[in-house]
Design an enzyme around this catalytic site. Structure first.
Site, short mmCIF file in Angstrom:
data_model
loop_
_atom_site.label_atom_id
_atom_site.label_comp_id
_atom_site.label_asym_id
_atom_site.label_seq_id
_atom_site.Cartn_x
_atom_site.Cartn_y
_atom_site.Cartn_z
N GLN A 1 9.66 25.07 17.85
CA GLN A 1 9.18 25.68 16.62
C GLN A 1 9.49 24.77 15.45
OE1 GLN A 1 10.35 29.83 16.14
NE2 GLN A 1 10.73 29.51 13.97
N ASP A 2 8.53 24.62 14.53
CA ASP A 2 8.75 23.89 13.28
C ASP A 2 8.75 24.89 12.13
OD1 ASP A 2 8.71 21.54 14.71
OD2 ASP A 2 6.94 20.72 13.74
N ASN A 3 9.67 24.69 11.18
CA ASN A 3 9.75 25.53 9.99
C ASN A 3 9.74 24.64 8.76
OD1 ASN A 3 10.14 27.77 11.67
ND2 ASN A 3 12.35 27.58 11.57
N LYS B 1 18.78 22.22 15.42
CA LYS B 1 17.81 21.90 14.38
C LYS B 1 17.83 20.42 14.06
CE LYS B 1 18.45 26.40 12.17
NZ LYS B 1 18.97 27.09 10.97
N HIS C 1 22.95 29.68 7.73
CA HIS C 1 22.23 30.42 8.76
C HIS C 1 22.45 29.81 10.14
CE1 HIS C 1 19.17 31.20 5.30
NE2 HIS C 1 20.19 32.04 5.23
N GLU D 1 20.00 36.34 14.72
CA GLU D 1 20.19 35.67 13.44
C GLU D 1 21.47 36.15 12.76
OE1 GLU D 1 17.58 34.76 9.48
OE2 GLU D 1 17.39 36.75 10.36
N LYS E 1 20.28 38.42 0.73
CA LYS E 1 20.87 38.34 2.07
C LYS E 1 21.99 37.31 2.12
CE LYS E 1 19.16 35.93 5.60
NZ LYS E 1 18.31 35.46 6.68
N ASP E 2 21.74 36.14 1.56
CA ASP E 2 22.76 35.09 1.58
C ASP E 2 23.94 35.43 0.67
OD1 ASP E 2 21.17 33.74 3.37
OD2 ASP E 2 20.52 32.20 1.95
N GLU F 1 7.15 7.41 11.66
CA GLU F 1 7.01 8.56 12.55
C GLU F 1 8.17 9.51 12.28
OE1 GLU F 1 5.03 6.51 16.52
OE2 GLU F 1 7.20 6.78 16.42
N ARG G 1 0.82 -1.22 0.00
CA ARG G 1 0.00 0.00 0.00
C ARG G 1 0.85 1.26 0.00
NH1 ARG G 1 -2.80 -0.85 5.47
NH2 ARG G 1 -0.67 -1.55 5.83
N TYR H 1 12.18 21.55 9.35
CA TYR H 1 13.06 21.45 10.49
C TYR H 1 12.40 21.88 11.78
CZ TYR H 1 14.33 26.15 8.64
OH TYR H 1 14.33 27.41 8.12
N ARG I 1 20.10 27.80 0.45
CA ARG I 1 19.63 28.59 1.59
C ARG I 1 20.67 28.42 2.69
NH1 ARG I 1 14.05 30.17 1.26
NH2 ARG I 1 12.97 29.08 -0.43
#
Length: 181
Positions: A47-49, A72, A62, A143, A167-168, A28, A23, A132, A59
């Site tokens: 926090q989840d992003n 993370k 950071h 930051e 920014k990067d 998890e 199937r 993450y 990206r």
């Protein structure tokens, strides 16, 4: 769940148990009790992003400095990406070194990056979804960003001209940064 160490102390690669049949599959992505038992880490995620990116988007790199550093736990739920962590811990024998892991929808690997590391990734497919869990809330005053292609860090991203934010692209280089870690 299988946990593997990396050449840089503190970075862990986590392979969840995936149950497949005709199937499809079930797994998890995160179970607090199992994560703590398997890693021995006593962390709380607050926090989840999630980001969606086109192919060949970089990206990063950071991170957040004290007083609100972030650990993370990262994964790719759709697509594929090279994920990179750079050691910012001044007393570490691997200070300034990096480790790269291929994360994908297929392998379902997760990468634990504790506070004291810069983090970035390169997507390898369109519509890559990167997720993450963070141990600290986003704090814009803490930051920081390091240049993704700094020659001293010598990260082989495998791409010459990725899609990248202003920014990067304008981030300071390694020699311009004084780590508080």
């Amino acid at each position: 769940m299988k946990v593997s160490s990396t050449p840089i102390e503190g970075l862990l690669v986590i392979e969840p148990s995936v149950f497949r049949d005709d199937r499809g599959y079930f797994f998890e992505p995160f179970n607090d009790r199992r994560f703590h038992e398997a890693t021995g880490l006593d962390v709380t995620f607050v926090q989840d992003n999630e980001s969606l990116s086109k192919a060949y988007t970089v990206r990063g790199l950071h991170f957040q400095e004290p007083p609100v550093p972030q650990g993370k736990l990262v994964r790719v739920s759709r697509g594929k990406a090279f994920d990179v962590a750079v050691d910012l811990r001044k007393e570490s024998p691997t200070f300034g070194q990096h480790h790269m892991v291929l994360l994908s929808e297929e392998n379902k690997l997760q990468f634990w990056i504790p506070p004291g590391f810069a983090h970035g990734f390169l997507t390898l497919e369109d519509d890559t979804v990167f997720s993450y869990k963070c141990t600290g809330y986003y704090a814009p005053e803490c930051e920081r960003t390091l240049r993704w292609n700094d020659p001293i860090l010598a990260i082989d991203w495998g791409v010459e001209e990725p899609l990248i934010s202003e920014k990067d692209a304008d981030a300071p280089g390694w020699t311009e940064y004084e780590s508080p870690f």
